[in-house]
Design a protein around this motif. Structure first.
Motif, PDB file in Angstrom:
ATOM      1  N   LYS B  14       0.878  -1.177   0.000  1.00 26.35           N
ATOM      2  CA  LYS B  14       0.000   0.000   0.000  1.00 26.35           C
ATOM      3  C   LYS B  14       0.909   1.219   0.000  1.00 26.35           C
ATOM      4  N   LYS B  15       0.999   1.884  -1.139  1.00 29.85           N
ATOM      5  CA  LYS B  15       1.892   3.056  -1.192  1.00 29.85           C
ATOM      6  C   LYS B  15       1.445   4.061  -2.243  1.00 29.85           C
ATOM      7  N   GLU B  16       2.051   5.211  -2.187  1.00 28.44           N
ATOM      8  CA  GLU B  16       1.861   6.248  -3.194  1.00 28.44           C
ATOM      9  C   GLU B  16       2.096   5.602  -4.569  1.00 28.44           C
ATOM     10  N   PRO B  17       1.127   5.699  -5.510  1.00 30.14           N
ATOM     11  CA  PRO B  17       1.281   5.018  -6.801  1.00 30.14           C
ATOM     12  C   PRO B  17       2.604   5.315  -7.510  1.00 30.14           C
ATOM     13  N   ARG B  18       3.101   6.520  -7.401  1.00 33.03           N
ATOM     14  CA  ARG B  18       4.323   6.847  -8.134  1.00 33.03           C
ATOM     15  C   ARG B  18       5.600   6.254  -7.514  1.00 33.03           C
ATOM     16  N   LEU B  19       5.452   5.532  -6.393  1.00 31.56           N
ATOM     17  CA  LEU B  19       6.620   4.809  -5.838  1.00 31.56           C
ATOM     18  C   LEU B  19       6.712   3.411  -6.447  1.00 31.56           C
ATOM     19  N   GLU B  20       5.663   3.016  -7.169  1.00 27.92           N
ATOM     20  CA  GLU B  20       5.587   1.695  -7.815  1.00 27.92           C
ATOM     21  C   GLU B  20       6.838   1.416  -8.659  1.00 27.92           C
ATOM     22  N   GLY B  21       7.424   0.240  -8.456  1.00 32.78           N
ATOM     23  CA  GLY B  21       8.554  -0.155  -9.295  1.00 32.78           C
ATOM     24  C   GLY B  21       9.914   0.298  -8.777  1.00 32.78           C
ATOM     25  N   LEU B  22       9.924   1.164  -7.787  1.00 35.59           N
ATOM     26  CA  LEU B  22      11.208   1.602  -7.212  1.00 35.59           C
ATOM     27  C   LEU B  22      11.781   0.514  -6.307  1.00 35.59           C
ATOM     28  N   LYS B  23      13.087   0.368  -6.317  1.00 33.36           N
ATOM     29  CA  LYS B  23      13.743  -0.563  -5.390  1.00 33.36           C
ATOM     30  C   LYS B  23      14.107   0.231  -4.144  1.00 33.36           C
ATOM     31  N   GLN B  70       7.327  13.082 -11.490  1.00 31.59           N
ATOM     32  CA  GLN B  70       7.620  13.240 -10.079  1.00 31.59           C
ATOM     33  C   GLN B  70       7.632  11.893  -9.383  1.00 31.59           C
ATOM     34  N   VAL B  71       8.695  11.587  -8.667  1.00 27.03           N
ATOM     35  CA  VAL B  71       8.749  10.396  -7.834  1.00 27.03           C
ATOM     36  C   VAL B  71       8.942  10.872  -6.404  1.00 27.03           C
ATOM     37  N   PRO B  72       8.005  10.556  -5.529  1.00 21.28           N
ATOM     38  CA  PRO B  72       8.060  11.132  -4.176  1.00 21.28           C
ATOM     39  C   PRO B  72       9.041  10.441  -3.237  1.00 21.28           C
ATOM     40  N   THR B  73      10.322  10.495  -3.567  1.00 20.13           N
ATOM     41  CA  THR B  73      11.321  10.003  -2.621  1.00 20.13           C
ATOM     42  C   THR B  73      12.217  11.165  -2.245  1.00 20.13           C
ATOM     43  N   ASP B  74      12.733  11.159  -1.024  1.00 18.83           N
ATOM     44  CA  ASP B  74      13.639  12.224  -0.583  1.00 18.83           C
ATOM     45  C   ASP B  74      15.026  11.661  -0.282  1.00 18.83           C
ATOM     46  N   MET B  75      15.300  10.467  -0.779  1.00 23.09           N
ATOM     47  CA  MET B  75      16.602   9.857  -0.585  1.00 23.09           C
ATOM     48  C   MET B  75      16.877   8.876  -1.725  1.00 23.09           C
ATOM     49  N   ALA B  76      18.090   8.909  -2.275  1.00 26.43           N
ATOM     50  CA  ALA B  76      18.428   8.006  -3.375  1.00 26.43           C
ATOM     51  C   ALA B  76      19.893   7.588  -3.287  1.00 26.43           C
TER      52      ALA B  76
ATOM     53  N   ALA D  59       7.413  16.000   0.271  1.00 30.56           N
ATOM     54  CA  ALA D  59       6.082  15.809   0.850  1.00 30.56           C
ATOM     55  C   ALA D  59       5.077  16.714   0.135  1.00 30.56           C
ATOM     56  N   ARG D  60       5.505  17.923  -0.131  1.00 33.84           N
ATOM     57  CA  ARG D  60       4.618  18.882  -0.796  1.00 33.84           C
ATOM     58  C   ARG D  60       4.327  18.475  -2.237  1.00 33.84           C
ATOM     59  N   SER D  61       5.307  17.849  -2.886  1.00 34.07           N
ATOM     60  CA  SER D  61       5.154  17.488  -4.301  1.00 34.07           C
ATOM     61  C   SER D  61       4.020  16.479  -4.499  1.00 34.07           C
ATOM     62  N   ILE D  62       3.789  15.653  -3.504  1.00 32.28           N
ATOM     63  CA  ILE D  62       2.724  14.644  -3.589  1.00 32.28           C
ATOM     64  C   ILE D  62       1.366  15.309  -3.778  1.00 32.28           C
ATOM     65  N   PHE D  63       1.144  16.345  -3.037  1.00 31.10           N
ATOM     66  CA  PHE D  63      -0.158  17.014  -3.085  1.00 31.10           C
ATOM     67  C   PHE D  63      -0.275  17.906  -4.316  1.00 31.10           C
ATOM     68  N   ARG D  64       0.843  18.377  -4.806  1.00 33.44           N
ATOM     69  CA  ARG D  64       0.829  19.197  -6.009  1.00 33.44           C
ATOM     70  C   ARG D  64       0.302  18.365  -7.175  1.00 33.44           C
ATOM     71  N   GLU D  65       0.711  17.110  -7.216  1.00 32.90           N
ATOM     72  CA  GLU D  65       0.272  16.225  -8.289  1.00 32.90           C
ATOM     73  C   GLU D  65      -1.174  15.765  -8.056  1.00 32.90           C
ATOM     74  N   GLY D  79       3.838   5.227   2.397  1.00 29.51           N
ATOM     75  CA  GLY D  79       3.728   3.782   2.250  1.00 29.51           C
ATOM     76  C   GLY D  79       3.551   3.107   3.600  1.00 29.51           C
ATOM     77  N   ILE D  80       2.827   1.975   3.589  1.00 26.08           N
ATOM     78  CA  ILE D  80       2.692   1.164   4.806  1.00 26.08           C
ATOM     79  C   ILE D  80       3.615  -0.031   4.622  1.00 26.08           C
TER      80      ILE D  80
END
Lengths: 91, 91, 91, 91, 91
Positions: B14-23, B70-76, D59-65, D79-80
Motif C-alpha cells: 500500500k503506497k503512493e502510486p508513483r513509488l511503484e517499481g522503485l527498489k 515526479q517520484v516522491p522520494t527524498d533519498m536516493a 512531501a509537498r510534491s505529492i499534493f501538487r500532483e 507507504g505502509i
C-alpha cells in the motif's frame, strides 16, 4: 554553510551518469559534531584544507548555472578558507 | 552526500502510486551517527555495499530527469563506493 | 529561523565566483546546540549581535530577489534582534 | 525516507486553510532517535503501523500532483511497510 | 511538521524588508529535543499554545500563495493544536 576540513577522496565507478567527472571529496565538519560528508568540489580544494560547504538545493544550483544541467549532488565545496577570525569575547 | 552501508530491503504494498517499481533499500549511515534511512536505488546496489546517498529535492531530481515525472522520494543511492581514501594526518 | 550570535568573519579568496562581494560571517546557534555556521549577511550585522538566520533555499531566495541571480549560499542573516521576550511560564 | 510508527492523531481547528481535509497523524521515528513528527497521510495508515515518511519539498510534491495545488505540509506518509528485511551480517 | 509550544516574541527593527509586518514568534520543540526556533505566525497563535510548525521551502510556499511574493522565512506556524491523541500501546 558549514566549515569543514577536506580529509579524503571517494571513488565510485558505478554511479548516476550525471555525477561523471565530478571530484568527490570526503569532508569532516569542524566543531563539536565532526560528522563526515561527501561533497563535489568546484574550487580545487586539497586534502587538509579548511573549506566552506553548502548543502541541499543550493549545491545543485551551482552546477545548474555552470553546466546548464542537473547534477545530483546535495553538497558542494564553494570556497577555500584563508582565514577565520573569531572574536573570543563574542562567544 | 552521506556514506551509507546497504543493510536491507523494505516492502510496502500500500503506497503512493508513483513509488511503484522503485527498489527501496534500507541504508545505515557510516560514522558516529549510525542512523537508518530508506533510499531508492538507481545504481543496482546490493546488501553490504558502501554507497553514496543524496537527500531532499536532489533525490527527486534524479527521477525527474530519468522518468520525466515526479517520484516522491527524498533519498536516493547514486553511487557504489569502490574505494575511500582518508588521509589520517588531515583529520 | 534560528537565533544566533555573530562571533566572527571568514575570508576565502578562492571561491565560487558568485559568492564574490558577499559578507560572510561566522554565527553560533544560541541554546543547547551551540553549533557554528557561516551565513551571508544582508542587514549589516556586527560581531556580538544576536541575529535571525534562515537556511536552505530560503537563504538563496533573498539574493534571487535582490540581485536577480543565483547566489550559492544556504544560510543568511535576515534580521538583527532588538529584543527577545520569552514567557517563563510557557516553557 | 525514514521509518516511523504511527502513534496518534492531531486535531487543529484553527489552521492554514489549505490544510483542511488532510489526515494529520503523529509518527515516531524508529531506531535510536525516537523523535516525534506530524505527517499528512495519503495511504490510509492506521495506529501502530510501520510507515515510510518523506520530508521537505518531496512531501509537498505529492499534493501538487494529487490536488493540483499547494498543500503546506513538509512531511507525508507515503507507504505502509509490509516487511522489513535487515541483513544482520551487513550491519 | 513538528509540534512546538509558543514561548515568546522576537523584535527586529533592522531586517530584510520583506519580513516587514510578519509576526515572529519563538517556539520550542516538544519532546526530547526542546530546541528553540523562530517561526512566522499565520494563524494567530498565542503564548503557551501548542502549534504545528512547518520548515524549509514549505514555510515559504505559504506566503507565496497568500501575498503573491517571496517572504524569506524558513519556518511557519500553520495550525493551533486542539488535541493530540497518542495511543500508549503503539509507542
Amino acid at each position: 554553510m558549514i566549515i569543514c576540513k577536506v580529509i579524503g577522496h571517494v571513488w565510485a565507478t558505478k554511479k548516476e551518469p550525471r555525477l561523471e567527472g565530478l571530484k568527490l571529496m570526503v569532508v569532516q565538519e569542524e566543531g563539536t559534531e565532526k560528522q563526515t560528508h561527501v561533497a563535489a568540489d568546484v574550487v580545487g580544494a586539497g586534502i587538509g584544507e579548511q573549506v566552506l560547504v553548502v548543502s541541499g538545493s543550493t549545491a545543485r544550483s551551482i552546477f545548474r548555472e555552470r553546466m546548464d544541467g542537473q547534477v545530483p549532488t546535495d553538497m558542494a565545496i564553494v570556497g577555500i578558507i584563508d582565514s577565520l577570525e573569531i572574536d573570543p569575547t563574542a562567544k
